[in-house]
Design a protein around this motif. Structure first.
Motif, PDB file in Angstrom:
ATOM      1  N   LEU A   1      -4.464  -3.303 -18.610  1.00 41.84           N
ATOM      2  CA  LEU A   1      -3.946  -1.771 -18.078  1.00 41.84           C
ATOM      3  C   LEU A   1      -2.322  -1.914 -18.437  1.00 41.84           C
TER       4      LEU A   1
ATOM      5  N   ALA B   1       0.166   4.883 -10.581  1.00 42.75           N
ATOM      6  CA  ALA B   1      -0.587   3.750 -11.315  1.00 42.75           C
ATOM      7  C   ALA B   1      -0.363   4.191 -12.813  1.00 42.75           C
TER       8      ALA B   1
ATOM      9  N   GLU C   1      -8.923  -9.223 -11.233  1.00 42.17           N
ATOM     10  CA  GLU C   1      -7.666  -8.236 -10.756  1.00 42.17           C
ATOM     11  C   GLU C   1      -6.707  -8.695 -11.975  1.00 42.17           C
TER      12      GLU C   1
ATOM     13  N   MET D   1       1.831   1.835  -3.240  1.00 37.72           N
ATOM     14  CA  MET D   1       0.902   2.575  -4.174  1.00 37.72           C
ATOM     15  C   MET D   1       0.487   3.927  -3.596  1.00 37.72           C
TER      16      MET D   1
ATOM     17  N   PHE E   1       1.046  -1.287 -10.566  1.00 40.10           N
ATOM     18  CA  PHE E   1      -0.179  -2.060 -10.186  1.00 40.10           C
ATOM     19  C   PHE E   1      -0.254  -2.835  -9.099  1.00 40.10           C
ATOM     20  N   ILE E   2      -1.314  -2.897  -8.340  1.00 39.86           N
ATOM     21  CA  ILE E   2      -1.254  -3.761  -7.177  1.00 39.86           C
ATOM     22  C   ILE E   2      -2.438  -4.745  -7.513  1.00 39.86           C
ATOM     23  N   SER E   3      -2.399  -5.962  -7.510  1.00 42.32           N
ATOM     24  CA  SER E   3      -3.696  -6.846  -7.277  1.00 42.32           C
ATOM     25  C   SER E   3      -3.798  -7.043  -5.832  1.00 42.32           C
ATOM     26  N   MET E   4      -5.109  -6.578  -5.292  1.00 41.56           N
ATOM     27  CA  MET E   4      -5.383  -6.499  -4.107  1.00 41.56           C
ATOM     28  C   MET E   4      -5.605  -7.780  -3.233  1.00 41.56           C
TER      29      MET E   4
ATOM     30  N   LYS F   1       1.133  -1.254   0.127  1.00 47.15           N
ATOM     31  CA  LYS F   1      -0.063   0.161  -0.030  1.00 47.15           C
ATOM     32  C   LYS F   1       0.869   1.137   0.004  1.00 47.15           C
TER      33      LYS F   1
ATOM     34  N   GLN G   1      -7.502  -6.988 -15.196  1.00 43.76           N
ATOM     35  CA  GLN G   1      -7.086  -5.657 -15.226  1.00 43.76           C
ATOM     36  C   GLN G   1      -5.707  -5.396 -15.654  1.00 43.76           C
TER      37      GLN G   1
ATOM     38  N   PRO H   1      -9.952  -8.031  -3.181  1.00 46.19           N
ATOM     39  CA  PRO H   1     -10.727  -6.761  -4.012  1.00 46.19           C
ATOM     40  C   PRO H   1     -12.058  -6.383  -3.587  1.00 46.19           C
ATOM     41  N   ILE H   2     -12.203  -4.949  -3.445  1.00 50.35           N
ATOM     42  CA  ILE H   2     -13.407  -4.633  -2.949  1.00 50.35           C
ATOM     43  C   ILE H   2     -14.522  -4.641  -4.066  1.00 50.35           C
TER      44      ILE H   2
END
Lengths: 252, 237
Positions: free
Chosen positions: A158, A76, A151, A48, A81-84, A45, A154, A87-88
């Motif tokens: 991206l 970003a 994720e 990011m 890039f972060i793959s959480m 985090k 994306q 993911p929410i």
């Protein structure tokens, strides 16, 4: 590619990262393993630019530029890039609309609708994702596995140059993990200068995405670095024993 | 289905709807009174876009009617009364508001007979440092056995607005299903962070979240959704 120099990070009064140093070069895959609460997800985090964490001292350097003061979206757009881990879901925001906006944020002229739909459908198919997921609100009603696949979808659209995979393997069954990792590997093959930081508790994911370096992190700093085999030592002996053995070896 | 358009040019105070109908209401800069009588068994859909109004609208809904209202208000202080007068009358009422000045939105939902159902969703984006108030009264009378009243009120303050929600629920029957909720705050920081990690600026995140907040619950066709999307995009937030 990405380097941290003596990074000290706090949340409130609590120090989470303690003189944290890592140097990830172009095309390298690094894995970080460590016990719960040791600062692994905090690290992701902080990289990011999450505002809830304070950088007391030290630098995060990406492609030669200190990015400590850049906002999350600027980082970003530079390729991070972060793959959480979790993911929410975002009620009412359609996956495809969100991704189109994210792609356009990286371009001077907006992506054509036909080109976009063709790309997203193809990427979803490669991930064995149902097409309806593309048109659904982001992760609403999605299982843990579907969220993780989203994720990776994306990532494929991206096209980041530095990817953090924060516990990608949690919530994924064996087949889905294999599919997801195959997709990441093919992305890395197509984009060989892309670097990856894998945060994980288990070596299983490292069997699919082979790291060049494995780091053991305890109390906010890296205490041991090795190759792929370190992950299996950790699994066999646990964190404390692996660290103790390592300290004893050093003393001898 | 019959269609009716009511705007500033139509000088009308009462409408009696005796067959299934789509009504589009579009009032600007006015103070109007409107009484809509929905006759038994009718399906009515209302698409209401109000801008800077101080209107009073009353819906009287008869037996076995189904009414759906999608209402987007920009800077309004409207009052709406819904009277579910007979058994099996049913309303879904989605109100979305963009607010700039000191305003209040009053809504009175009266269940006057048994087996009546209301689902009320009120969402407001309070843009500046102004006051906004939702006053929502739900009354379920003694004869309204087996009725259902669901109410959800949310206000998102974009800046430092002073927002209030006064949800009142007066229930005079034990055999009913009723709930209400109220939230005043900002968009969830985690949502914003997630979206920004994909390269969206704070403004782009807010724009997507505002659209989803205002339109996400509404029961709209594609054309109506496009109209409301373009209105929201033009509003400077």
């Amino acid at each position: 590619m990405l380097k941290t120099e003596n990074l000290n990070v706090t949340v409130g009064d609590k120090k989470i990262l303690n003189n944290f140093n890592i140097d990830i070069k172009d095309g390298e895959i690094h894995a970080i393993m460590g016990p719960n609460g040791t600062g692994k997800s905090t690290l992701s985090k902080v990289i990011m630019g999450n505002k809830n964490y304070n950088i007391e001292s030290g630098n995060i350097i990406f492609d030669g530029e200190v990015i400590n003061d850049l906002s999350t979206d600027e980082r970003a757009r530079r390729g991070l890039f972060i793959s959480m881990q979790n993911p929410i879901s975002i009620e009412g925001v359609q996956n495809s609309e969100f991704l189109k906006t994210a792609i356009n944020a990286r371009r001077e002229s907006p992506v054509g609708l036909y080109e976009f739909m063709k790309t997203i459908k193809c990427a979803a198919e490669e991930l064995d994702m149902k097409e309806e997921m593309i048109h659904r609100a982001i992760n609403v009603g999605a299982s843990g596995g579907e969220r993780k696949k989203n994720e990776v979808l994306q990532i494929k659209l991206l096209k980041p140059s530095f990817i953090i995979l924060d516990e990608l393997d949690s919530g994924l069954d064996i087949d889905s993990l294999k599919t997801v990792c195959e997709n990441i590997n093919s992305y890395l093959k197509e984009n060989p200068s892309t670097s990856v930081l894998i945060i994980t508790h288990y070596p299983r994911i490292l069997e699919y995405i082979k790291p060049h370096f494995v780091h053991m992190m305890i109390c906010g700093k890296i205490v041991k670095t090795g190759d792929y085999n370190l992950a299996f030592d950790i699994e066999k002996n646990g964190y404390s024993d692996t660290f103790t053995i390592s300290e004893n070896e050093k003393n001898e | 289905m019959n269609k009716l358009i009511i705007d500033n040019s139509v000088n009308i105070e009462e409408i009696i709807v005796d067959s299934d109908m789509d009504i589009t209401i579009s009032f600007n800069d006015c103070k109007r009174n409107l009484n809509i009588q929905v006759m038994p068994g009718v399906c009515l859909k209302i698409f209401d876009i109000s801008n800077n109004t101080n209107n009073s609208i009353v819906y009287n809904i008869a037996e076995s009617c189904s009414v759906v209202i999608n209402k987007l208000s920009i800077n309004c202080s409207d009052t709406v009364d819904v009277n579910l007068n007979d058994m099996n009358s049913n309303i879904k009422f989605y109100s979305s508001i963009i607010n700039y000045e000191d305003n209040e939105y009053k809504q009175n939902i009266n269940h006057n007979d048994k087996d009546s159902i209301s689902k009320i969703i009120n969402h407001c984006i309070n843009v500046y440092d102004n006051k906004f108030k939702f006053i929502v009264n739900g009354t379920i009378k003694k004869d309204s056995i087996n009725s259902s009243f669901k109410q959800d009120n949310k206000i998102i303050n974009i800046n430092n607005g002073k927002s209030f929600i006064l949800p009142n629920l007066i229930v005079d029957n034990n055999d009913i299903d009723a709930s209400h909720s109220a939230y005043i705050g900002t968009f969830d920081e985690d949502l914003i962070f997630y979206m920004m990690t994909r390269g969206l600026s704070l403004k782009e995140c807010n724009s997507l979240l505002i659209k989803s907040f205002l339109l996400g619950s509404m029961d709209l066709d594609d054309r109506q959704r496009d109209i409301l999307n373009s209105i929201i995009e033009k509003v400077n937030m």
